[in-house]
Design an enzyme around this catalytic site. Structure first.
Site, PDB file in Angstrom:
ATOM      1  CE1 TYR A  11      -7.881 -13.262  -9.161  1.00  0.00           C
ATOM      2  CE2 TYR A  11      -6.426 -12.028  -7.691  1.00  0.00           C
ATOM      3  CZ  TYR A  11      -6.825 -12.385  -8.974  1.00  0.00           C
ATOM      4  OH  TYR A  11      -6.174 -11.859 -10.057  1.00  0.00           O
ATOM      5  CB  ALA A  36     -14.600 -17.207  -0.913  1.00  0.00           C
ATOM      6  CG  ASN A  99      -9.244 -14.518  10.717  1.00  0.00           C
ATOM      7  OD1 ASN A  99      -9.979 -15.466  10.984  1.00  0.00           O
ATOM      8  ND2 ASN A  99      -8.801 -14.298   9.492  1.00  0.00           N
ATOM      9  CB  SER A 124       2.189  -9.986   1.232  1.00  0.00           C
ATOM     10  OG  SER A 124       2.185  -8.691   0.690  1.00  0.00           O
ATOM     11  CE1 TYR A 149      -2.820  -9.340   3.949  1.00  0.00           C
ATOM     12  CE2 TYR A 149      -1.435  -7.526   3.237  1.00  0.00           C
ATOM     13  CZ  TYR A 149      -1.925  -8.792   3.041  1.00  0.00           C
ATOM     14  OH  TYR A 149      -1.525  -9.522   1.961  1.00  0.00           O
ATOM     15  CE  LYS A 153      -0.713 -12.375   4.132  1.00  0.00           C
ATOM     16  NZ  LYS A 153      -1.370 -13.682   4.003  1.00  0.00           N
ATOM     17  NE  ARG A 292      -3.968   2.775  -1.605  1.00  0.00           N
ATOM     18  CZ  ARG A 292      -4.257   1.617  -2.206  1.00  0.00           C
ATOM     19  NH1 ARG A 292      -5.528   1.246  -2.351  1.00  0.00           N
ATOM     20  NH2 ARG A 292      -3.309   0.841  -2.675  1.00  0.00           N
ATOM     21  N   GLY A 294       0.159   5.415   2.974  1.00  0.00           N
ATOM     22  CA  GLY A 294       0.813   4.110   3.098  1.00  0.00           C
ATOM     23  C   GLY A 294       1.336   3.554   1.786  1.00  0.00           C
TER      24      GLY A 294
HETATM   25  C1  UD1 Z   1      -1.638  -3.878  -1.444  1.00  0.00           C
HETATM   26  C2  UD1 Z   1      -0.805  -4.253  -0.226  1.00  0.00           C
HETATM   27  C3  UD1 Z   1      -0.299  -5.660  -0.336  1.00  0.00           C
HETATM   28  C4  UD1 Z   1      -1.441  -6.603  -0.606  1.00  0.00           C
HETATM   29  C5  UD1 Z   1      -2.138  -6.164  -1.883  1.00  0.00           C
HETATM   30  C6  UD1 Z   1      -3.306  -7.079  -2.231  1.00  0.00           C
HETATM   31  C7  UD1 Z   1       0.565  -2.572   0.941  1.00  0.00           C
HETATM   32  C8  UD1 Z   1       1.795  -1.748   0.899  1.00  0.00           C
HETATM   33  N1  UD1 Z   1       0.342  -3.343  -0.127  1.00  0.00           N
HETATM   34  O1  UD1 Z   1      -0.740  -3.721  -2.527  1.00  0.00           O
HETATM   35  O2  UD1 Z   1       0.332  -6.044   0.853  1.00  0.00           O
HETATM   36  O3  UD1 Z   1      -0.948  -7.918  -0.714  1.00  0.00           O
HETATM   37  O4  UD1 Z   1      -2.621  -4.831  -1.722  1.00  0.00           O
HETATM   38  O5  UD1 Z   1      -4.330  -6.974  -1.288  1.00  0.00           O
HETATM   39  O6  UD1 Z   1      -0.171  -2.525   1.876  1.00  0.00           O
HETATM   40  N2  UD1 Z   1      -4.412   2.492  -7.023  1.00  0.00           N
HETATM   41  C9  UD1 Z   1      -5.051   3.610  -7.583  1.00  0.00           C
HETATM   42  N3  UD1 Z   1      -6.413   3.688  -7.508  1.00  0.00           N
HETATM   43  C10 UD1 Z   1      -7.179   2.723  -6.919  1.00  0.00           C
HETATM   44  C11 UD1 Z   1      -6.523   1.587  -6.351  1.00  0.00           C
HETATM   45  C12 UD1 Z   1      -5.154   1.515  -6.418  1.00  0.00           C
HETATM   46  O7  UD1 Z   1      -4.404   4.501  -8.125  1.00  0.00           O
HETATM   47  O8  UD1 Z   1      -8.417   2.883  -6.865  1.00  0.00           O
HETATM   48  C13 UD1 Z   1      -2.953   2.376  -7.126  1.00  0.00           C
HETATM   49  C14 UD1 Z   1      -2.252   2.356  -5.788  1.00  0.00           C
HETATM   50  O9  UD1 Z   1      -1.913   3.657  -5.384  1.00  0.00           O
HETATM   51  C15 UD1 Z   1      -1.022   1.514  -6.117  1.00  0.00           C
HETATM   52  C16 UD1 Z   1      -1.491   0.573  -7.236  1.00  0.00           C
HETATM   53  O10 UD1 Z   1      -2.677   1.141  -7.743  1.00  0.00           O
HETATM   54  O11 UD1 Z   1      -0.025   2.323  -6.633  1.00  0.00           O
HETATM   55  C17 UD1 Z   1      -1.768  -0.825  -6.742  1.00  0.00           C
HETATM   56  O12 UD1 Z   1      -2.644  -0.748  -5.622  1.00  0.00           O
HETATM   57  P1  UD1 Z   1      -3.306  -2.059  -4.985  1.00  0.00           P
HETATM   58  O13 UD1 Z   1      -3.921  -2.895  -6.055  1.00  0.00           O
HETATM   59  O14 UD1 Z   1      -4.188  -1.618  -3.860  1.00  0.00           O
HETATM   60  O15 UD1 Z   1      -2.074  -2.890  -4.425  1.00  0.00           O
HETATM   61  P2  UD1 Z   1      -0.869  -2.437  -3.444  1.00  0.00           P
HETATM   62  O16 UD1 Z   1      -1.244  -1.277  -2.630  1.00  0.00           O
HETATM   63  O17 UD1 Z   1       0.371  -2.369  -4.251  1.00  0.00           O
END
Ligand code: UD1
Length: 332
Positions: A11, A36, A99, A124, A149, A153, A292, A294
Site C-alpha cells: 500500500y 500484495a 520476519n 510507526s 509488531y 519497529k 478494542r 490495546g
Molecule cells: C494501528 C497500529 C499502528 C499501525 C496501524 C496500521 C497500534 C497502537 N496501532 O493503528 O501501529 O501502524 O494500525 O496498521 O497498534 N476502529 C474502529 N472500528 C474498526 C477499525 C478501527 O472503530 O473496525 C477504530 C480504532 O479503535 C481506532 C481507529 O479506528 O480508534 C483507527 O484504527 P486502525 O485503523 O486500526 O489504526 P490504529 O489502531 O490507530
C-alpha cells in the site's frame, strides 16, 4: 538516483514508487507478494509510464538480495517490507520477530557489502508506546510498544541507530507514520488487505461497497469530545512524498534522524465516518461496540520536525482522503 524499495508492491510502498518515478528516480522493487498483488506493478507503469524493475524475492534471502544489488546499482534503500497486522503479531510473535528483524538485518548486511549508505525506514507512531503524552514529539523516549509488531519497529529503530553510531558515514531516516488512508488519484492503487480488514478505512470502504454489513466503532466512552478515539489520519500520497523528502535529506546528511509523518490534527472515528458519508454521498451503517484491546484514546503528531528538517507537510484534506479511498474501492 537508483532506489531499492522493499515492499514496493504494498500500500504505502507502491504510492512511494510512483512519487519516486515522477521525481525522476530509477526504482527496483523487492517484494515477496506475501501481502500484495503482482498487478500493482502494472498500475505503477500505467500511472507513471515507467515500469519499475521487480524482483519477487524475500528480503531475508541474502543470495537473492545480492543478485538484485549485482544487477542494479543501489544508491539508497527505502525499507517497507514487513509483517504489519497488530492483532496477528500478538498471536504469532516469533513469525513477526523472525520476519521483520531478519529482513532488515539481511538488507543492512548486503548494503554494507555493496557500499550503500542511505536508508529510509518505515517506522510507526506505535513506537511512542502507551505512556507518552500527545502530540508525540520525536525526542520523547520511544522505547515501548503494545504489540510484537510495534516492538519490531522499536527494535529496528535501535538496530539502525547502533549501526549508524558504528558507521558514521551512514544515514538512516526513521519515518514514524501516523494513520495513512486514501488512495492515488488514478484509483489504480490503494489499501486492499487480504481477508477482513483490521484498519478503519479499508473496513469502511468494504461496508460502503456492501461487502461487509456494518462498521463497529470500537468504543464511544473514551475521554475525547465525542467519546470515540482520535487519530492523525494522513493521505497516503502525502506520506509517499514524505519519503521523497527524506531521501533528499539523506543524500546530504549523515547520522540517524527520527521524523514524524502526520498532519498534527486529531480526528475522531465518528468524524471520519461522517466525513466519508458526506464526501461520497453514501450511507454507512455502523454500531457502537466495546473498546478494542490495546487501543489508545488519542494520539497525533507534532509535525514541526518534518517541516523544519525535511521541508514536508501534509497537503490533503480529510475529504480528499475519503473520496480517493472510495474511488479505489469502487473499482475493485
Ligand atoms: C494501528 C497500529 C499502528 C499501525 C496501524 C496500521 C497500534 C497502537 N496501532 O493503528 O501501529 O501502524 O494500525 O496498521 O497498534 N476502529 C474502529 N472500528 C474498526 C477499525 C478501527 O472503530 O473496525 C477504530 C480504532 O479503535 C481506532 C481507529 O479506528 O480508534 C483507527 O484504527 P486502525 O485503523 O486500526 O489504526 P490504529 O489502531 O490507530
Amino acid at each position: 538516483m537508483n532506489i531499492l524499495v522493499t515492499g514496493g508492491a504494498g500500500y504505502i510502498g507502491s504510492h512511494t514508487v510512483v512519487e519516486l518515478q515522477k521525481a525522476g528516480h530509477m526504482v527496483a522493487i523487492v517484494d515477496d507478494l506475501s501481502n500484495a498483488k503482482a498487478n500493482v506493478i502494472d498500475s505503477i507503469q500505467q500511472i507513471t509510464g515507467i515500469r519499475p524493475a521487480f524482483f519477487q524475492i524475500d528480503c531475508a534471502d541474502k543470495n537473492a538480495l545480492r543478485t538484485v544489488f549485482e544487477q542494479h546499482p543501489v544508491d539508497a534503500v527505502i525499507h517497507f517490507a514487513g509483517f504489519k497486522a497488530v492483532g496477528e503479531s500478538v498471536k504469532k510473535p516469533l513469525a513477526y520477530y523472525r520476519n521483520n528483524l531478519d529482513s532488515t538485518l539481511t538488507l543492512l548486511e548486503v548494503m554494507e557489502e555493496f557500499g550503500c549508505k542511505k536508508f529510509i525506514f518505515s517506522s510507526s507512531a506505535t513506537v511512542y508506546g502507551p505512556n507518552n503524552p500527545y502530540p508525540y514529539k520525536e525526542e520523547m523516549p520511544a522505547i515501548q510498544s503494545s504489540s510484537p509488531y510495534g516492538w519490531t519497529k522499536v527494535m529496528i529503530e535501535r538496530i539502525l541507530t547502533d549501526y549508524t553510531t558504528a558507521h558514521p558515514d551512514f544515514c538512516a531516516v526513521l519515518l514514524r507514520y501516523f494513520n495513512p488512508i486514501g488512495s492515488h488519484e488514478s484509483g489504480l492503487l490503494g489499501d486492499d488487505p487480504n481477508g477482513i480488514p483490521n484498519n478503519l478505512m479499508p473496513y469502511i470502504t468494504r461496508v460502503a461497497a456492501g461487502q461487509l454489513e456494518k462498521l463497529t466503532i470500537f468504543g464511544d466512552d473514551y475521554p475525547t469530545p465525542d467519546g470515540t478515539c482520535l487519530r492523525d489520519y494522513l493521505h497516503v500520497v502525502d506520506l509517499a512524498v514524505g519519503h521523497l523528502k527524506a531521501l533528499e535529506y539523506a543524500v546530504k546528511h549523515l547520522g540517524v534522524e527520527a521524523v514524524n509523518l502526520g498532519t498534527g490534527q486529531g480526528v475522531s472515528v465518528l468524524e471520519l465516518v461522517h466525513a466519508f458519508k458526506q464526501a461520497n454521498g453514501i450511507q454507512l451503517p455502523y454500531v457502537i461496540g466495546p473498546r478494542r484491546d490495546g487501543d489508545l484514546p488519542a494520539f497525533w503528531a507534532d509535525a514541526e520536525k518534518a517541516k523544519n528538517l525535511l521541508g514536508w507537510e501534509a497537503m490533503h484534506s480529510i475529504e480528499d482522503m475519503c473520496k480517493s479511498a472510495w474511488e479505489f474501492a469502487k473499482k475493485k
